[in-house]
Design an enzyme around this catalytic site. Structure first.
Site, PDB file in Angstrom:
ATOM      1  N   SER A 276     -13.035   6.924 -26.553  1.00  0.00           N
ATOM      2  CA  SER A 276     -12.094   6.621 -27.632  1.00  0.00           C
ATOM      3  C   SER A 276     -12.782   6.328 -28.957  1.00  0.00           C
ATOM      4  O   SER A 276     -12.277   6.681 -30.019  1.00  0.00           O
ATOM      5  CB  SER A 276     -11.211   5.433 -27.239  1.00  0.00           C
ATOM      6  OG  SER A 276     -10.495   5.704 -26.060  1.00  0.00           O
TER       7      SER A 276
ATOM      8  N   HIS B 191     -11.997   1.333 -30.818  1.00  0.00           N
ATOM      9  CA  HIS B 191     -11.225   2.211 -31.692  1.00  0.00           C
ATOM     10  C   HIS B 191     -11.539   1.916 -33.161  1.00  0.00           C
ATOM     11  O   HIS B 191     -11.742   2.834 -33.965  1.00  0.00           O
ATOM     12  CB  HIS B 191      -9.736   2.034 -31.436  1.00  0.00           C
ATOM     13  CG  HIS B 191      -9.319   2.461 -30.066  1.00  0.00           C
ATOM     14  ND1 HIS B 191      -8.013   2.361 -29.623  1.00  0.00           N
ATOM     15  CD2 HIS B 191     -10.016   3.003 -29.038  1.00  0.00           C
ATOM     16  CE1 HIS B 191      -7.941   2.814 -28.378  1.00  0.00           C
ATOM     17  NE2 HIS B 191      -9.152   3.199 -28.006  1.00  0.00           N
TER      18      HIS B 191
END
Length: 277
Positions: free
Chosen positions: A181, A227
């Site tokens: 991610s 993230h």
């Protein structure tokens, strides 16, 4: 050109007769040395010399244009899938691949530094893998086309590492983190900057980012730190790649990437000092 009959020889093949002159250097050339030109024929040497003066096409960031766009993105997808298969084949979360590759701050601080990158190629479930690989499939080729192969690989790995560093800094040291991610959010950041540079409509991408930001914060077992780190790195890299001065673009990009790595290494060292006695 008036020469004795015996002098009508190809400059490149003296044993062959030649009656056609190169339009550029006027040397005689045989049929094997004739190269079509805008007017008449040119010899291989003049063709090669002319090619040196033709500016080669480059990407938005100044990289070489690849003849196979998206190839590296597909290779990265293959590596992630292979890593997940190996993870399952060795016992999933109880196996060596997972146990030796996942990011956990205390263990990493104790010397397992490779986990900062290997964790970006492991996944917690098939759904986790599919979501990340689908995003890589959608955004990877676009960013790769804008950067070129070498810059794309550097950007991907830098974003992955940035995500891991922010996890290392901010997350609970006992938390185990895995997934691509961080790298994927880096691609989001790069794509955003490139679209803005090209004056394209970014509303769809902004909506996608807003949805992902909400899920990152509200969803269970989701590393918002990874993230965030990947996205910030992607935006920073995108700005450097897109807006570096054209006349010294490679130098500015190299210095900026080097500075980013130095910052990440310094942050890692400081956090490691906090986690180790």
């Amino acid at each position: 050109m008036n020469l004795p009959a015996e002098d009508y020889r190809c400059y490149n093949h003296p044993d062959r007769e030649a009656y056609i002159s190169c339009q550029r250097c006027e040397r005689l050339i045989c049929p094997d040395c004739m190269r079509d030109a805008s007017v008449g024929f040119q010899c291989p040497s003049c063709i090669a010399e002319g090619a040196k003066t033709v500016r080669q096409p480059t990407t938005l960031a100044g990289g070489a244009v690849s003849g196979r766009e998206g190839r590296v993105s597909m290779i990265l997808i293959g590596i992630n899938v292979a890593a997940y298969v190996a993870q399952l084949a060795t016992g999933d979360r109880a196996g060596d691949v997972y146990q030796q590759g996942a990011l956990q701050a205390y263990v990493t601080a104790d010397g397992d530094y490779w986990r900062l990158l290997t964790s970006a190629f492991l996944h917690g479930s098939m759904l986790h893998l599919l979501f990340n690989m689908y995003a890589l499939y959608l955004f990877g080729p676009f960013v790769e086309r804008a950067l070129g192969t070498a810059r794309f690989v550097v950007a991907y790995l830098t974003s992955a590492l940035a995500g891991s560093i922010v996890v290392y800094l901010l997350a609970d040291p006992a938390t185990v983190t895995i997934g691509a991610s961080g790298a994927v959010f880096g691609l989001f950041g790069l794509a955003l900057i490139f679209l803005l540079k090209a004056k394209q409509d970014v509303r769809t991408l902004l909506v996608l980012l807003a949805i992902n930001a909400f899920i990152s914060v509200a969803g269970p077992n989701i590393s918002w730190e990874g993230h965030l780190g990947g996205f910030v790195a992607g935006v920073a890299l995108g700005a450097v790649f897109a807006y570096a001065p054209r006349d010294r673009r490679t130098l500015v990009q190299s210095l900026a990437i080097g500075a980013l790595w130095i910052v990440m290494i310094a942050a890692f060292v400081l956090r490691t000092m906090q986690l180790t006695p």
